[in-house]
Design a protein around this motif. Structure first.
Motif, short mmCIF file in Angstrom:
data_model
loop_
_atom_site.label_atom_id
_atom_site.label_comp_id
_atom_site.label_asym_id
_atom_site.label_seq_id
_atom_site.Cartn_x
_atom_site.Cartn_y
_atom_site.Cartn_z
N VAL A 77 -23.94 11.30 -38.91
CA VAL A 77 -22.65 11.87 -39.33
C VAL A 77 -22.22 11.28 -40.69
CG1 VAL A 77 -21.75 12.37 -37.01
CG2 VAL A 77 -21.40 10.10 -37.99
N PRO A 78 -21.36 12.01 -41.42
CA PRO A 78 -21.03 11.59 -42.78
C PRO A 78 -19.93 10.53 -42.93
CG PRO A 78 -20.09 13.74 -42.34
CD PRO A 78 -20.88 13.38 -41.13
N ASP A 79 -19.28 10.16 -41.83
CA ASP A 79 -18.17 9.19 -41.95
C ASP A 79 -18.15 8.30 -40.71
OD1 ASP A 79 -15.72 7.86 -42.30
OD2 ASP A 79 -14.80 9.61 -43.25
N VAL A 80 -18.39 7.01 -40.89
CA VAL A 80 -18.52 6.11 -39.74
C VAL A 80 -17.65 4.86 -39.94
CG1 VAL A 80 -20.12 4.73 -38.34
CG2 VAL A 80 -20.90 6.87 -39.39
N SER A 81 -16.64 4.72 -39.09
CA SER A 81 -15.78 3.53 -39.19
C SER A 81 -16.44 2.35 -38.48
CB SER A 81 -14.42 3.79 -38.55
OG SER A 81 -13.63 4.61 -39.37
N ALA A 82 -16.64 1.26 -39.22
CA ALA A 82 -17.25 0.04 -38.68
C ALA A 82 -16.26 -1.10 -38.92
CB ALA A 82 -18.57 -0.24 -39.38
N GLU A 83 -15.94 -1.81 -37.85
CA GLU A 83 -14.83 -2.76 -37.92
C GLU A 83 -15.26 -4.18 -38.27
OE1 GLU A 83 -12.08 -1.94 -34.87
OE2 GLU A 83 -10.89 -3.76 -35.17
N VAL A 84 -14.46 -4.85 -39.09
CA VAL A 84 -14.69 -6.27 -39.38
C VAL A 84 -14.19 -7.08 -38.20
CG1 VAL A 84 -14.43 -5.93 -41.89
CG2 VAL A 84 -12.44 -6.60 -40.52
N THR A 85 -14.73 -8.29 -38.04
CA THR A 85 -14.25 -9.15 -36.95
C THR A 85 -13.52 -10.38 -37.48
OG1 THR A 85 -16.47 -10.08 -36.82
CG2 THR A 85 -15.89 -8.42 -35.17
N ALA A 86 -13.60 -10.61 -38.80
CA ALA A 86 -12.85 -11.72 -39.39
C ALA A 86 -11.36 -11.38 -39.33
CB ALA A 86 -13.28 -11.93 -40.84
N THR A 87 -10.53 -12.42 -39.33
CA THR A 87 -9.09 -12.15 -39.32
C THR A 87 -8.40 -12.76 -40.54
OG1 THR A 87 -8.83 -14.08 -37.89
CG2 THR A 87 -8.86 -11.93 -36.79
N ASN A 88 -9.20 -13.34 -41.44
CA ASN A 88 -8.61 -13.84 -42.69
C ASN A 88 -9.11 -12.99 -43.85
OD1 ASN A 88 -11.24 -14.87 -42.43
ND2 ASN A 88 -10.83 -16.42 -43.97
N TYR A 89 -8.36 -13.01 -44.96
CA TYR A 89 -8.65 -12.15 -46.12
C TYR A 89 -10.09 -12.32 -46.61
CZ TYR A 89 -8.58 -10.65 -51.01
OH TYR A 89 -8.90 -10.07 -52.21
N GLU A 90 -10.49 -13.56 -46.88
CA GLU A 90 -11.83 -13.78 -47.45
C GLU A 90 -12.92 -13.24 -46.52
OE1 GLU A 90 -9.50 -16.15 -47.46
OE2 GLU A 90 -9.13 -16.28 -49.63
N GLY A 91 -12.76 -13.54 -45.23
CA GLY A 91 -13.75 -13.09 -44.26
C GLY A 91 -13.83 -11.57 -44.19
N MET A 92 -12.67 -10.92 -44.23
CA MET A 92 -12.65 -9.45 -44.15
C MET A 92 -13.29 -8.83 -45.38
SD MET A 92 -8.95 -8.40 -42.68
CE MET A 92 -8.18 -9.27 -41.35
N ILE A 93 -13.00 -9.41 -46.55
CA ILE A 93 -13.58 -8.89 -47.79
C ILE A 93 -15.10 -9.01 -47.74
CG2 ILE A 93 -13.79 -9.38 -50.29
CD1 ILE A 93 -11.24 -8.03 -49.55
N GLN A 94 -15.54 -10.20 -47.31
CA GLN A 94 -16.98 -10.46 -47.26
C GLN A 94 -17.66 -9.48 -46.28
OE1 GLN A 94 -17.79 -14.42 -45.94
NE2 GLN A 94 -19.90 -14.40 -46.69
N GLU A 95 -17.11 -9.40 -45.07
CA GLU A 95 -17.70 -8.49 -44.06
C GLU A 95 -17.60 -7.03 -44.51
OE1 GLU A 95 -16.68 -8.58 -39.87
OE2 GLU A 95 -16.18 -10.71 -40.08
N GLY A 96 -16.46 -6.68 -45.10
CA GLY A 96 -16.24 -5.30 -45.54
C GLY A 96 -17.26 -4.88 -46.58
N ARG A 97 -17.53 -5.77 -47.54
CA ARG A 97 -18.51 -5.43 -48.59
C ARG A 97 -19.90 -5.28 -47.99
NH1 ARG A 97 -15.96 -9.88 -52.61
NH2 ARG A 97 -14.34 -8.57 -53.54
N ILE A 98 -20.24 -6.15 -47.04
CA ILE A 98 -21.56 -6.06 -46.39
C ILE A 98 -21.67 -4.73 -45.63
CG2 ILE A 98 -23.01 -7.05 -44.55
CD1 ILE A 98 -21.95 -9.84 -45.46
N LEU A 99 -20.62 -4.40 -44.87
CA LEU A 99 -20.64 -3.13 -44.10
C LEU A 99 -20.76 -1.92 -45.03
CD1 LEU A 99 -17.89 -3.90 -41.41
CD2 LEU A 99 -20.34 -3.62 -41.00
N ALA A 100 -20.00 -1.96 -46.13
CA ALA A 100 -20.02 -0.81 -47.06
C ALA A 100 -21.40 -0.64 -47.69
CB ALA A 100 -18.96 -1.00 -48.13
N LYS A 101 -22.13 -1.75 -47.85
CA LYS A 101 -23.47 -1.67 -48.46
C LYS A 101 -24.52 -1.15 -47.47
CE LYS A 101 -23.41 -4.85 -52.33
NZ LYS A 101 -22.74 -6.15 -52.23
N LEU A 102 -24.21 -1.18 -46.18
CA LEU A 102 -25.19 -0.73 -45.18
C LEU A 102 -25.58 0.73 -45.41
CD1 LEU A 102 -23.87 -2.08 -41.74
CD2 LEU A 102 -25.80 -2.96 -43.09
#
Ligand code: G3P
Length: 217
Positions: free
Chosen positions: A50-75
């Motif tokens: 499918v063309p749009d897939v929401s994948a959730e971060v598990t970090a709860t602090n800003y730095e962790g979310m940014i880091q996880e978010g960038r990794i997920l977006a690169k998948l």
């Protein structure tokens, strides 16, 4: 209205896609845990379907979310990063959105929270309808109020009605004008059902068979 499946099951997604009505998938840590598979591999597999897939971060602090978010977006370029509606999440939403990463701000339970998501440039905000109904509040009223407020200011953030539990939730969200309805597979299946359709089809087929028997050759 876009229809998303709220699942991490490949079997369910494949079936929904075969119906030709699925525009995307939302997942969350609970749904992925239920599948007992590697998170990143499963997200990539879903992105192929499918063309749009929401994948959730598990970090709860800003730095962790940014880091996880960038990794997920690169998948995969079909990934939308899902971030919880807390202050660190709103901050992360702003940063990731500025990087042109799509963000779905999840666990939204109030209009004030939805305003924050829009101001932070979220692609989607996910009001959880069923969970508000569960505590004797009106989940659909929240969707209607967010719709009104976003229209007042022309916010581009799309309303993704979530935690939908039955077909009437989907219909009510559509009547309000929600951009997306995400639903479990069983709810999508229920959208097809009407007893009069089954009765009507049975009668048409019986009449057809009888007419063949009675037609003179
Ligand atoms: O889309 C959000 C969903 O996964 C939560 O649904 O039924 O657990 O409230 P529910």
């Amino acid at each position: 209205m876009k229809f998303f499946l709220d699942t991490a099951s490949l079997q369910e997604i494949r079936e929904g896609v075969a119906w030709g009505i699925v525009d995307g998938v939302t997942t969350n840590p609970s749904l992925v845990a239920k599948e007992g598979v590697d998170f990143h591999s499963r997200i990539k597999e879903i992105c192929e379907l499918v063309p749009d897939v929401s994948a959730e971060v598990t970090a709860t602090n800003y730095e962790g979310m940014i880091q996880e978010g960038r990794i997920l977006a690169k998948l995969h370029n079909h990934v939308t990063v899902k971030i919880p509606l807390i202050s660190e999440g709103i901050k992360a939403c702003k940063t990731l959105s500025q990087e042109r990463i799509k963000v779905n701000v999840t666990l939204c339970f109030s209009v004030s929270q939805a305003l924050l998501a829009a101001k932070a440039g979220a692609t989607y905000v996910s009001p959880f309808v069923g969970r508000l109904d569960d505590i004797s509040e009106d989940g659909m009223e929240l969707v209607a109020n967010i719709f009104q407020v976003y229209r007042n200011y022309g916010y581009k953030t799309q309303i993704l009605a979530a935690s939908l539990r039955h077909p009437q939730h989907v219909v009510q969200a559509a009547l309000i004008g929600a951009d997306v309805a995400t639903m479990p597979f069983k709810v999508m299946e229920m959208l097809f059902k009407h007893p009069l359709t089954d009765i009507g089809l049975k009668k048409f087929l019986e009449d057809w068979e009888n007419s063949k028997k009675n037609t003179k050759r």
